[in-house]
Enzyme design. Structure first.
Site, PDB file in Angstrom:
ATOM      1  N   GLN A  39       0.859  -1.183   0.000  1.00  0.00           N
ATOM      2  CA  GLN A  39       0.000   0.000   0.000  1.00  0.00           C
ATOM      3  C   GLN A  39       0.898   1.238   0.000  1.00  0.00           C
ATOM      4  OE1 GLN A  39      -2.578   2.504   3.225  1.00  0.00           O
ATOM      5  NE2 GLN A  39      -2.914   0.299   3.275  1.00  0.00           N
ATOM      6  N   LYS A  43       0.799  11.081   2.885  1.00  0.00           N
ATOM      7  CA  LYS A  43      -0.209  12.076   3.252  1.00  0.00           C
ATOM      8  C   LYS A  43       0.226  13.514   2.980  1.00  0.00           C
ATOM      9  CE  LYS A  43      -3.237   9.230   5.218  1.00  0.00           C
ATOM     10  NZ  LYS A  43      -4.625   9.086   4.726  1.00  0.00           N
ATOM     11  N   VAL A 198       4.718  -1.256   8.851  1.00  0.00           N
ATOM     12  CA  VAL A 198       5.276  -0.022   8.282  1.00  0.00           C
ATOM     13  C   VAL A 198       6.740   0.069   8.710  1.00  0.00           C
ATOM     14  CG1 VAL A 198       4.977   2.459   7.995  1.00  0.00           C
ATOM     15  CG2 VAL A 198       2.995   1.045   8.515  1.00  0.00           C
ATOM     16  N   CYS A 437      -4.876 -13.663  46.398  1.00  0.00           N
ATOM     17  CA  CYS A 437      -4.173 -12.584  45.697  1.00  0.00           C
ATOM     18  C   CYS A 437      -2.680 -12.854  45.633  1.00  0.00           C
ATOM     19  CB  CYS A 437      -4.420 -11.252  46.389  1.00  0.00           C
ATOM     20  SG  CYS A 437      -6.171 -10.798  46.505  1.00  0.00           S
TER      21      CYS A 437
END
Length: 515
Positions: A39, A43, A198, A437
Site C-alpha cells: 500500500q 499524506k 510499516v 491474591c
C-alpha cells in the site's frame, strides 16, 4: 487476481521512518524478502509527486506480480493503474470508490470497532485492515488502541456473517510480536489473514532481511499456546522440571509488578521477596510502560475497582502486551456487583491475559455463565461436580487461548488442551486476608522466568505456594491463622533456598492428577 494478504507493506515516506533511503528500492527489497501486497501511503506530497512515485512503485510491484494499493487517493490509483485503494473511515465512502474504480478493483477499509467492520463487510469491501493493535509512531491520531482482544472480538463477529472477508491486523506489529499478535487475536473460528507493517520494514537498514524475518515468523505462527503440550503432558514430566524453574526464579529475581488489592499489598510484597522475586506495588498505569520493559510480569488484581483504577489497568495491560510481558488477571469478586461485572468485560476486551485465576464464581463470570450475585471475594460452597469445574476451566482457556486456574479445595489448571487437578494447600489459607491474591503474585513471578510453557510455570508456582502452606501449618510454632503467616513466609523462603541447592524434597508432597 488472487490476493495474498499475509505480509502487507504500508509505505511511509517521512524522514523519521524512511530516512535517506530510496522508497522504490525499499519496496523492491521488501517484496524480494516476502512482502505479498503493498500500500502506497503518502499524506503530504502533492498530486504530481504522488503520481510520479506511484508509477515507479507500480512498475516494481507489477514485475513481481504483487498488488499495489493507494491509500485514500482514488484518483491517484486510477492515474497509475493501481490494483486498488485502501480507505480510512474519514476517506471517500466505499460505494463511491467502487463506482469509480469498478468491480475488479481491490478496496480495503479500516475497521477499528465492530460496527465499522460490519458496515464495511456488508458494503462489499474486499478486505479489512483491523486496528490499531498497538501504539505506533507512524500514526499519532489513532482513535483508540484495541489490542489483540479488540481484533479478536471483531473476528468473532465477522465469523457470524454470511460474507467471508479477509482481514489484516495493523498497528505496532514487528518481528518481536507478529506471532503473538496473530496467535492471541484468533477467535475460535477465524484468525487474521495477515499483518500490515510499516516501520518494521521501511525503517529497517536492510528491508529485504527484515521482510524475510517477518515472512518466516508468519509462516510459523503456533497453532497452540503450548507447542510441546503432547510431550510435556505427563505429571511426572512436568514435576521433573519444577526444581529448575524455581532455581531460575531465584537467580533472575524477576520484577513482579502488582496492581493489586489495597488490603494485601504488604503480604504480596513479602511473598514475592520470600520466593526470590522483586516486587513493586504500582497502581498508576502510566508507570507500566517503563516497568514492562524490565522483563517481569504484571498482576492485575481487581480487588479495588474505581474508574481511575480501571483506566490504569487498561493502560498497564497495553504496555505489557506490547512487549510480550506476562499478565495474570485475578477478577476478585467478579460476580458481586454490576460494577465489577462490567469491569471484567472492559478488561477482557482491552488486552490479553496469559493466566486468569479465580474461584468458580469468578471464572463463571468471566466466561459469561454467572450463577448469580457473588457474596464477596469468597468462593462459597460449590455444588458443582468435578466434570463441570473441568469444563469451565477448559472452555475458558480454549476460548481465550491462555491458562486458567480455578481455585478451591481442589484447584483446576488448564490451557485448553491439558487439564490437571491439584489437591495441595491448607485450610489456613482460607482464614487469612489475601491468600488468593498472593498466589497470583507467586504465579506471575514464575511466568516471568518460564514463558515457553505458561501452564508449567503456573503449576510450579501453585505447588510451591500450597506445599509451603502445608509445611507451615505442620510447624510446632503455628497455632492458627495469626502464627501461620510468618511460618508460611519462612517456608516459602526455605523452599526457594533448597531449590538453589538442587534440593527439592518438598515436591514429593505434590498431589497432581491429569484429567
Amino acid at each position: 487476481m488472487a490476493v495474498d494478504y499475509s505480509l502487507y507493506l504500508v509505505t511511509d515516506s517521512t524522514q523519521a521512518i524512511l530516512g535517506d533511503k530510496d522508497l522504490p528500492s525499499v519496496v523492491e527489497a521488501a517484496i524480494e524478502g516476502g512482502v505479498t501486497i503493498v500500500q502506497y501511503r503518502d499524506k503530504k506530497s502533492d498530486t504530481a509527486d504522488l503520481i510520479r512515485m506511484g508509477k515507479q512503485l507500480h512498475a516494481i510491484t507489477k514485475k513481481h506480480n504483487v498488488p499495489l494499493l493507494v491509500n485514500d487517493h482514488v484518483g491517484i490509483a486510477q492515474a497509475i493503474g493501481a490494483e486498488g485503494v485502501h480507505l480510512g473511515q474519514e476517506d471517500m465512502d466505499l460505494q463511491t470508490a467502487r463506482r469509480i474504480l469498478g468491480p475488479g478493483a481491490i478496496i480495503g477499509v479500516t475497521a477499528n470497532n465492530l460496527s465499522e467492520a460490519v458496515v464495511a463487510t456488508s458494503g462489499g469491501a474486499d478486505y479489512l485492515g483491523i486496528g490499531t493493535v498497538h501504539a505506533t509512531p507512524t500514526k499519532g491520531n489513532t482513535k483508540s488502541i484495541i489490542g489483540t482482544a479488540g481484533v479478536k472480538n471483531i473476528l468473532h463477529r465477522l465469523s457470524t456473517m454470511e460474507q467471508a472477508i479477509p482481514t489484516v491486523a495493523i498497528g505496532g506489529i514487528n518481528a518481536s510480536n507478529v506471532q503473538r499478535v496473530m496467535f492471541q487475536s484468533k477467535s475460535l473460528s477465524k484468525g487474521v489473514d495477515g499483518v500490515a507493517v510499516v516501520s518494521a520494514i521501511v525503517a529497517a537498514s536492510d528491508s529485504k532481511a527484515a521482510a524475510a524475518v517477518l515472512r518466516k515468523s508468519i509462516d510459523n505462527v503456533p497453532t497452540t499456546m503450548s507447542p510441546k503440550a503432547k510431550e510435556n503432558q505427563k505429571v511426572e514430566t512436568l514435576l521433573s522440571q519444577v526444581p529448575a524453574i524455581v532455581k531460575k526464579l531465584g537467580e533472575m529475581s524477576p520484577l513482579c509488578h502488582n496492581m493489586t488489592n489495597l488490603v494485601v499489598q504488604n503480604l504480596a510484597a513479602n511473598v514475592a521477596l520470600s520466593i526470590g522475586a522483586s516486587p513493586i506495588m504500582a497502581n498508576y498505569g502510566e508507570e507500566a510502560k517503563d516497568l514492562a520493559g524490565l522483563g517481569g510480569a504484571l498482576v492485575l488484581n481487581m480487588g479495588t475497582v474505581t474508574p481511575d483504577r480501571l483506566l490504569g489497568y487498561t493502560t498497564a495491560m497495553r504496555a505489557y502486551n506490547e512487549v510480550g510481558g506476562p499478565i495474570l488477571f485475578d477478577p476478585v469478586g467478579a460476580g458481586a456487583t454490576e460494577v465489577r461485572r462490567n469491569a471484567v468485560k472492559t478488561l477482557m476486551s482491552n488486552g490479553y491475559f496469559d493466566v486468569i485465576k479465580g474461584n468458580e464464581n469468578e471464572i463463571r463470570t468471566v466466561l459469561g455463565e454467572s450463577m448469580g450475585q457473588q457474596k464477596g471475594v469468597d468462593s462459597g460452597a460449590s455444588t458443582s461436580e468435578e466434570a463441570e469445574k473441568v469444563r469451565l476451566a477448559k472452555q475458558l482457556a480454549a476460548r481465550e487461548r491462555n491458562v486458567v486456574l480455578m481455585t478451591g479445595k481442589t484447584d483446576y489448571l488448564s490451557d485448553g488442551e491439558r487439564t490437571y487437578a491439584i489437591k495441595n494447600g491448607h485450610a489456613y489459607l482460607g482464614n487469612i486476608t489475601g491468600s488468593g491474591c498472593t498466589l497470583g503474585t507467586t504465579i506471575a513471578a514464575f511466568l516471568a522466568v518460564h514463558k515457553e510453557d505458561r501452564l508449567l510455570a503456573a503449576l510450579a508456582g501453585i505447588l510451591m505456594y500450597e506445599i509451603a502452606a502445608e509445611q507451615a501449618a505442620a510447624r510446632d510454632d503455628v497455632k492458627g491463622p495469626g502464627t501461620f503467616v510468618p511460618g508460611f513466609l519462612d517456608q516459602l523462603y526455605l523452599m526457594a533456598a533448597d531449590a538453589s541447592q538442587d534440593d527439592s524434597e518438598w515436591l514429593k508432597a505434590a498431589k497432581v492428577e491429569i484429567l
